[in-house]
Design a protein around this motif. Structure first.
Motif, PDB file in Angstrom:
ATOM      1  N   ILE A   1      41.719  42.755  40.239  1.00  0.00           N
ATOM      2  CA  ILE A   1      42.689  43.297  41.207  1.00  0.00           C
ATOM      3  C   ILE A   1      42.647  44.809  41.075  1.00  0.00           C
ATOM      4  O   ILE A   1      42.768  45.338  39.979  1.00  0.00           O
ATOM      5  N   ARG A   2      42.448  45.489  42.177  1.00  0.00           N
ATOM      6  CA  ARG A   2      42.449  46.951  42.130  1.00  0.00           C
ATOM      7  C   ARG A   2      43.655  47.471  42.910  1.00  0.00           C
ATOM      8  O   ARG A   2      43.938  47.023  44.019  1.00  0.00           O
ATOM      9  N   LEU A   3      44.377  48.420  42.294  1.00  0.00           N
ATOM     10  CA  LEU A   3      45.513  49.051  42.969  1.00  0.00           C
ATOM     11  C   LEU A   3      45.072  50.429  43.404  1.00  0.00           C
ATOM     12  O   LEU A   3      44.546  51.203  42.608  1.00  0.00           O
TER      13      LEU A   3
ATOM     14  N   ILE B   1      46.416  46.968  47.838  1.00  0.00           N
ATOM     15  CA  ILE B   1      46.091  46.083  46.709  1.00  0.00           C
ATOM     16  C   ILE B   1      44.824  45.363  47.100  1.00  0.00           C
ATOM     17  O   ILE B   1      44.798  44.639  48.096  1.00  0.00           O
ATOM     18  N   ASP B   2      43.781  45.595  46.327  1.00  0.00           N
ATOM     19  CA  ASP B   2      42.498  44.980  46.679  1.00  0.00           C
ATOM     20  C   ASP B   2      42.220  43.814  45.732  1.00  0.00           C
ATOM     21  O   ASP B   2      41.990  44.018  44.542  1.00  0.00           O
ATOM     22  N   PRO B   3      42.296  42.565  46.239  1.00  0.00           N
ATOM     23  CA  PRO B   3      42.146  41.425  45.356  1.00  0.00           C
ATOM     24  C   PRO B   3      40.683  41.080  45.041  1.00  0.00           C
ATOM     25  O   PRO B   3      40.425  40.022  44.500  1.00  0.00           O
ATOM     26  N   ALA B   4      39.750  41.978  45.354  1.00  0.00           N
ATOM     27  CA  ALA B   4      38.330  41.732  45.100  1.00  0.00           C
ATOM     28  C   ALA B   4      37.929  40.363  45.619  1.00  0.00           C
ATOM     29  O   ALA B   4      38.092  40.097  46.803  1.00  0.00           O
ATOM     30  N   VAL B   5      37.464  39.471  44.734  1.00  0.00           N
ATOM     31  CA  VAL B   5      36.983  38.176  45.217  1.00  0.00           C
ATOM     32  C   VAL B   5      38.064  37.106  45.206  1.00  0.00           C
ATOM     33  O   VAL B   5      37.844  35.984  45.638  1.00  0.00           O
ATOM     34  N   LEU B   6      39.264  37.450  44.680  1.00  0.00           N
ATOM     35  CA  LEU B   6      40.299  36.418  44.561  1.00  0.00           C
ATOM     36  C   LEU B   6      40.949  36.131  45.906  1.00  0.00           C
ATOM     37  O   LEU B   6      41.195  37.038  46.697  1.00  0.00           O
ATOM     38  N   THR B   7      41.250  34.874  46.162  1.00  0.00           N
ATOM     39  CA  THR B   7      42.060  34.523  47.321  1.00  0.00           C
ATOM     40  C   THR B   7      43.465  34.203  46.807  1.00  0.00           C
ATOM     41  O   THR B   7      43.638  33.967  45.603  1.00  0.00           O
ATOM     42  N   PRO B   8      44.466  34.222  47.700  1.00  0.00           N
ATOM     43  CA  PRO B   8      45.834  33.954  47.243  1.00  0.00           C
ATOM     44  C   PRO B   8      45.960  32.652  46.456  1.00  0.00           C
ATOM     45  O   PRO B   8      46.792  32.546  45.552  1.00  0.00           O
ATOM     46  N   THR B   9      45.138  31.670  46.761  1.00  0.00           N
ATOM     47  CA  THR B   9      45.278  30.384  46.074  1.00  0.00           C
ATOM     48  C   THR B   9      44.673  30.411  44.673  1.00  0.00           C
ATOM     49  O   THR B   9      44.791  29.445  43.930  1.00  0.00           O
ATOM     50  N   ASP B  10      44.010  31.507  44.306  1.00  0.00           N
ATOM     51  CA  ASP B  10      43.476  31.621  42.944  1.00  0.00           C
ATOM     52  C   ASP B  10      44.508  32.131  41.963  1.00  0.00           C
ATOM     53  O   ASP B  10      44.227  32.273  40.783  1.00  0.00           O
TER      54      ASP B  10
END
Lengths: 249, 291
Positions: free
Chosen positions: A7-9, A63-72
């Motif tokens: 996660i990148r802020l 907020i950059d969740p990179a490869v994560l999706t909300p369900t991760d």
């Protein structure tokens, strides 16, 4: 540190009523890292977690969740928000951890049930399956919520003050669970107040008071100087605060 | 023995209006019981009351347009109830006001509007009919409506049971797994309004909510899980309907209050005798266990 953020802020600001709770915060939680978020009350720690979960609107920045999706992502909020008098059994609460697999209508198979019982065993509550949750102590209930998170099998786990008002024995058991998540390369972020606990178990720390004071190796972050800085910065929620002059890049 | 059997069964054998009333109570109880339990668990017990009053202006407008038309009054009541529920929900969502306050505000507006409409255009007899209903005058069309509403209620509850319960007990979790709790809350409110409309046909707007909340409140003293609580509540509601009708028949009492008072008795008995936290269990000295 490696360049592998989960996660990148990016210059993140989150406001309540135009007053920033998180203020121009930048940085990254690396993939597989185990990070404690520390800071005085009102420092914006819970706000940051909620913003990552998408429960609060971002005022500026990203907020950059990179490869994560909300369900991760699995999220454990502070306990006050759950109705502990609700007539539901321990096993049923834990089974909710399967939500991503079964959703609204999916069948609860015996294999899924077995996994839930294993999760209960991992938090040493296997005999409590049929108990209504209102009969549990605060510590036992926190174990139940950890069992539910075990089933969620999430790649990013956010814990908001998971050990507040929990006794030493339960805390130790639950920290073992957290360490196991870390060993499995999951990214764990926990809001904590007990600095000794942070020093003992959390390799990385973000010390914040609305904005970032220090972020990195725990030993280098939790210095007397930084902590003093955090205390001073947290104080002012100023009714007459002027407009923030920092421009978004 | 024969006398007892006659007391229990004869009214329904003899009179078709009693049979219809009994079936209506059966259907009402099956739908209202579970809905009431969920309302109670969502801490919305009093909002059921508010919604039942909110049904009034719609029913009154329906009555004014079409006279004693079941369809018009039910449709009107349904639209009015749902409007109040939605407006109250919107205000709660977009302002700082809590749900109980916004519900109270809108139902009061709605109730006053309803009484105004009825008193301008109808007679006080009409108003009494709308307020208190007449289960003994239930005709085939009403019966069909009440039975349909009960079926739709039970089917919908079965379909949305899981998210509804999670939303009730840990709405944060539902948000965290990216499920839309609001949709289920809305579906549930529609069910509440539907059941109140069903109830007001038979019991009137004032009493309709009684068959919803009293059995639910009583069931809390007998069961430990939502499904069993719903089953107990439905049973109590159905039995209250049956016993209430008998009392009404044999002692020449108005049927609505007789049914609701029977449910009220069941509630009072449950407080005292209930296996879960009832007063007897709580205050009778019993030896404690080792662990």
């Amino acid at each position: 540190m490696t360049m592998n953020p989960a996660i990148r802020l990016d210059d993140l600001t989150v406001c309540y009523n135009r007053h920033p709770a998180v203020h121009h915060l930048s940085g990254a939680f690396n993939h597989g890292s185990l990070t404690a978020i520390v800071g005085p009350n009102g420092a914006g720690k819970s706000t940051l977690l909620k913003a990552i979960m998408g429960l609060l609107p971002v005022t500026t920045g990203r907020i950059d969740p990179a490869v994560l999706t909300p369900t991760d992502i699995a999220y454990l909020p502070q306990q006050a928000q759950i109705d502990r008098q609700f007539p539901i059994t321990v096993l049923d609460v834990v089974l909710l951890g399967h939500w991503q697999r079964i959703g609204v209508l999916g069948a609860m198979t015996s294999a899924l049930k077995t996994q839930a019982i294993e999760a209960l065993a991992a938090v040493e509550l296997v005999d409590f399956q049929r108990r209504p949750i209102r009969t549990l102590s605060a510590g036992q209930f926190q174990r139940v919520l950890f069992a539910r998170m075990l089933l969620q099998d999430a790649r990013l786990i956010l814990l908001d003050e998971p050990f507040t008002a929990i006794d030493a024995r339960t805390t130790a058991d639950l920290i073992t669970v957290v360490r196991a998540w870390h060993d499995q390369q999951r990214t764990v972020i926990a809001v904590l107040h007990d600095l000794d606990q942070v020093r003992a178990h959390f390799p990385e720390t973000l010390l914040m008071a609305r904005s970032r004071i220090a972020w990195g190796q725990t030993a280098q972050v939790l210095t007397a100087e930084h902590l003093q800085q955090a205390r001073e910065m947290a104080e002012a929620w100023d009714e007459q605060a002027r407009l923030c002059a920092v421009q978004a890049p | 023995m024969n006398l007892l059997l006659e007391w229990l069964v004869a009214p329904f054998v003899e009179f078709s209006f009693m049979r219809r009333a009994l079936v209506a109570c059966l259907a009402l109880g099956l739908g209202c019981g579970p809905v009431g339990v969920l309302l109670m668990l969502r801490r919305m017990s009093l909002m059921g009351d508010a919604l039942s009053h909110a049904v009034l202006p719609g029913a009154a407008i329906g009555f004014l347009i079409a006279g004693f038309s079941l369809t018009a009054m039910s449709l009107g009541g349904f639209v009015a109830g749902l409007t109040v529920a939605l407006l109250a929900g919107l205000v709660t969502r977009f302002t700082e006001q809590r749900e109980d306050a916004s519900f109270a505000a809108f139902y009061l507006i709605s109730l006053a509007l309803g009484v105004l409409i009825v008193s301008i255009r109808g007679s006080s007899v009409d108003l009494l009919h709308v307020l208190f209903g007449t289960i003994l005058a239930v005709d085939d069309a009403s019966l069909l409506l009440v039975a349909s509403i009960a079926s739709v209620t039970l089917l919908t509850l079965a379909l949305i049971y899981r998210p509804l319960i999670v939303e009730c007990f840990d709405s944060g979790f539902l948000q965290s797994v990216q499920a839309r709790g609001t949709v289920y809350h809305l579906l549930f409110l529609i069910l509440v309004v539907l059941n109140l409309v069903a109830g007001f046909q038979a019991l009137g707007t004032l009493m309709a909510v009684g068959l919803m909340m009293l059995p639910a409140a009583a069931a809390r003293f007998w069961a430990q899980e939502v499904w069993s609580m719903a089953a107990v509540a439905a049973t109590i509601a159905v039995l209250s309907g049956y016993i209430g009708l008998l009392l009404s028949y044999h002692h020449d009492l108005p049927s609505g209050p007789a049914i609701i008072l029977t449910a009220g008795m069941a509630y009072l008995l449950s407080i005292v005798l209930g296996a879960q936290d009832g007063l007897l269990v709580r205050f009778l000295p019993r030896p404690h266990l080792q662990a």
